[in-house]
Write an enzyme that holds these catalytic residues in place. Structure first.
Site, PDB file in Angstrom:
ATOM      1  CD  GLU A   1      -6.587   3.686  26.891  1.00 57.35           C
ATOM      2  OE1 GLU A   1      -6.577   4.746  26.219  1.00 57.35           O
ATOM      3  OE2 GLU A   1      -7.549   2.906  26.887  1.00 57.35           O
TER       4      GLU A   1
ATOM      5  CG  HIS B   1      -6.134   5.236  22.024  1.00 52.74           C
ATOM      6  ND1 HIS B   1      -6.846   5.133  20.848  1.00 52.74           N
ATOM      7  CD2 HIS B   1      -6.779   4.441  22.921  1.00 52.74           C
ATOM      8  CE1 HIS B   1      -7.875   4.325  21.018  1.00 52.74           C
ATOM      9  NE2 HIS B   1      -7.855   3.882  22.269  1.00 52.74           N
TER      10      HIS B   1
END
Length: 720
Positions: free
Chosen positions: A501, A504
């Protein structure tokens, strides 16, 4: 870009926009002045004023924001001057500021910390937002101006990013139905309206049934295998549900449930598995089968209206894959090898069952449990040995952040002066190597009833040179929160998810584009997972692992012998992982490559699923799909016909991991190259060109096969 919201919503939802127009009275002016969405946040980098935002602020901001943007759009469309890049495209980029601020925060909170008021607002406004998108995308005068600029784009004196912006606007409007007749536009609007409402209902049903389907256990003895902290968490969950003296195991929105790897009670494992797989298809108020049938028919009909043979053809045209045939070829190449690998793994598990005196055939609820036993035997360790070395804050600050420091020169400073929407949220300033501020990062790591399942990143403020905005981005995980005073110890999967994550987040933070339309992760769906998957490679990079993998009590580093076992076991159980993923990805394609008359009714949804898995040779009973249709939230939302994107992106990821290893690994030079050629580009260039600029070649599939421990697929149908 603010109009990006309208385009995105209209492309998937849609309805005719009601007129919102009223004079601003002194009372409304006072109300607007008190509403935090009517002006930019005065906090650093326009960080949201969570302490000043009330649920009652959203509806007025939505209504006024849509009215404001429609007025701006009408002014653009009716401008008597000839269309120019500035008076049309840039004007659209700057429109809808109030609506953008309000919807950005609203949808972030609906995912991270929803409540009854927010759920009702989402249901009430889904069709209105869709209507707003259609009012923009189906405005004939506006499209005429965009088309005029598109037809003359090479003579406008624009740089490459400006030309691409014109092209993307034209493509988005065409795909949203701008070329349709007025009668067909009206039909499209009705379809989009219904899809908007059905999508909202589906996602709310999934969340509600995840909570309702939690497993109630009467006796702590049945929880043998769980840690004391996990049992205490289950007891606390029971108390919160007025079930004093009992224990509650909550569910994640995946088919497999983490406790299945630990529970010694086979009957309880079976109950847990069946509670999971029956969600959305067992009758009752949260049954999603009828919604699935309606959505699939509407999507197929809409694709036909827009000139495509099916929804997958429509959706994939604008991705790097481009065609269903390309996706089918990729998935079909991997499936036989994955299932064959899973069958080999199953033989080892069955042997372990026999070794322990079991007289039963391996079932789905046995897989994770006996996998840990085989792992322990083969590699002389189990996952529970790792958890004491993976304390949450240590993983984040001395692992995830440390890797970003070594690779990109970033530094992080926790701050406590900014408001948060939940006490579990942590906020950090992010600085470049020269000390300049790059972004603000929000970490929201714990699971809760008000939070949707899974892990994701979102942007509260997106970078743009046009607006001068710098990024405010957030990561969300669903780590079970331990009892007060207990450390938060992660599984290896949760560790790699944290790195994923943050990949991202880096994509959003490093964005260096001029136009908001291209900011950060605004790239094709089958490209967006790629940078995040690359960031996973640093989780077990020796120098990074040594910096964060330390025992939470003693501070002792993860022993080298245990580290060696982790690396040796890295491809263990890959047959299962690949097969459960491909089951879901191929099911997604099956649903979206059919015509409306081929869509089953509600009663036939589960048979369609079973038949599809069998036809694709991926129907191996001990390994069900990662998501079954009635709780497959990805494909009912932004990943319709797009769940393949994870493995499509993983091809690029595997190539990139190979590049890093061949060029010296974790170095500042390599980080700068990845940042400058790829992470900073957002959607400002063609995605595959960006990849080639970074890697120096077209992607190859061999690194993926090696990464997943797959041999070249044999001919024939391994799933039969």
């Amino acid at each position: 870009m603010t109009t990006r919201l309208a385009i995105a919503l209209a492309a998937t939802l849609g309805l005719a926009m009601p007129a919102y127009s009223q004079a601003a009275t002194p009372a409304t002016q006072t109300a607007q002045a008190a509403n935090p969405f009517f002006a930019e946040s005065p906090l650093p980098l326009h960080y949201p004023q969570f302490d000043k935002i009330a649920d009652s602020d959203f509806a007025p901001a939505f209504d006024a924001g849509m009215a404001e943007q429609l007025k701006q759009v009408e002014a653009i469309a009716n401008n008597p001057e000839a269309a120019t890049f500035d008076n049309t495209i840039i004007a659209l980029e700057k429109s809808g500021q109030v609506l953008d601020r309000a919807t950005t925060v609203f949808f972030a909170l609906v995912g991270a910390d929803t409540n009854d008021a927010r759920n009702k607002l989402r249901a009430d406004y889904s069709a209105k937002f869709a209507a707003h998108g259609d009012a923009i995308n189906l405005n004939p005068k506006l499209f005429a101006r965009i088309k005029a600029l598109y037809d003359s784009r090479d003579s406008l004196g624009l740089d490459a990013e400006g030309v691409r912006l014109v092209e993307r606007y034209h493509t988005q409007f065409v795909r949203a139905g701008a070329n349709l007749s007025e009668a067909d536009k009206a039909t499209l609007k009705r379809m989009n309206a219904e899809l908007a409402m059905l999508g909202t209902q589906f996602s709310q049903n999934v969340l509600d049934e995840v909570n309702e389907s939690a497993l109630v256990v009467d006796d702590a003895k049945q929880l043998d295998g769980l840690t004391e902290a996990q049992i205490a968490t289950a007891a606390n969950e029971a108390k919160s549900r007025d079930l004093e003296g009992k224990y509650v195991l909550t569910l994640l929105n995946t088919t497999g449930q983490p406790p299945e790897s630990q529970l010694t009670d086979r009957a309880l494992r079976q109950r847990l598995h069946e509670a999971s797989v029956n969600r959305g298809s067992k009758g009752g108020k949260y049954d999603n089968r009828e919604i699935v049938s309606k959505v699939m028919k509407l999507r197929a009909d809409r694709a036909k209206l827009l000139g495509y043979p099916n929804h997958a053809a429509y959706g994939l045209e604008d991705q790097t894959a481009q065609t269903p045939e390309a996706v089918n070829a990729m998935l079909g190449q991997l499936a036989p090898a994955a299932v064959a690998n899973a069958r080999r793994e199953a033989a080892d598990l069955q042997a372990m069952i026999a070794k322990e005196g079991g007289d039963f055939e391996l079932a789905p609820w046995d897989w994770a449990y006996y996998t840990e036993k085989v792992r322990a035997e083969k590699y002389d360790f189990d996952e529970s040995q790792l958890k004491p070395y993976f304390e949450l804050n240590n993983v984040l600050e001395n692992g995830v952040f440390y890797a970003a420091n070594q690779l990109y020169g970033l530094t992080f400073k926790k701050r406590t002066d900014l408001p948060v929407y939940h006490p579990d949220v942590t906020v950090y300033d992010v600085f470049n190597e020269d000390g300049s501020q790059l972004a603000i990062f929000i970490a929201d790591m714990y699971a809760r009833k008000s939070k949707r399942g899974g892990a994701w990143m979102n942007s509260y403020v997106s970078q743009s040179a046009l607006s001068g905005d710098q990024p405010v981005v957030a990561n969300h995980l669903n780590i079970p929160k331990p009892p007060a005073g207990e450390p938060t110890l992660l599984t290896w999967d949760e560790v790699t998810t944290a790195f994923h994550e943050f990949g991202h987040a880096l994509h959003g933070m490093f964005s260096n584009v001029k136009y908001p339309y291209f900011s950060g992760t605004s790239v094709p769906r089958d490209f967006v997972e790629y940078p995040s998957q690359v960031n996973e490679m640093w989780a077990d990079w020796p120098s990074v692992l040594q910096n964060y993998a330390k025992h939470y009590k003693t501070g002792e580093p993860l022993p080298q012998v245990l580290l060696d076992k982790v690396i040796a076991a890295s491809k263990f159980n890959e047959g299962f992982k690949t097969t459960e993923y491909l089951g879901a990805a191929m099911l997604d394609q099956r649903w979206h490559q059919i015509t409306a008359d081929q869509v089953p009714d509600a009663a036939g949804v589960m048979k369609f699923e079973a038949d599809a898995l069998s036809a694709d040779g991926i129907n191996y009973p001990p390994v069900p799909p990662r998501y079954k249709t009635p709780y497959f939230s990805h494909i009912m939302g932004g990943y319709s016909a797009g769940y393949y994107a994870y493995i499509w992106s993983e091809v690029l990821d595997a190539n990139s991991v190979e590049w890093f290893k061949n060029n010296g690994g974790l170095t500042r030079a390599n980080g700068d190259h990845f940042r400058n050629t790829l992470l900073s580009q957002g959607g400002s260039q063609d995605a595959m060109k960006i990849f080639r600029d970074f890697a120096g070649h077209d992607p190859k599939i061999e690194p993926l096969l090696e990464k997943r421990g797959l041999t070249a697929p044999a001919t024939g149908n391994a799933g039969k």
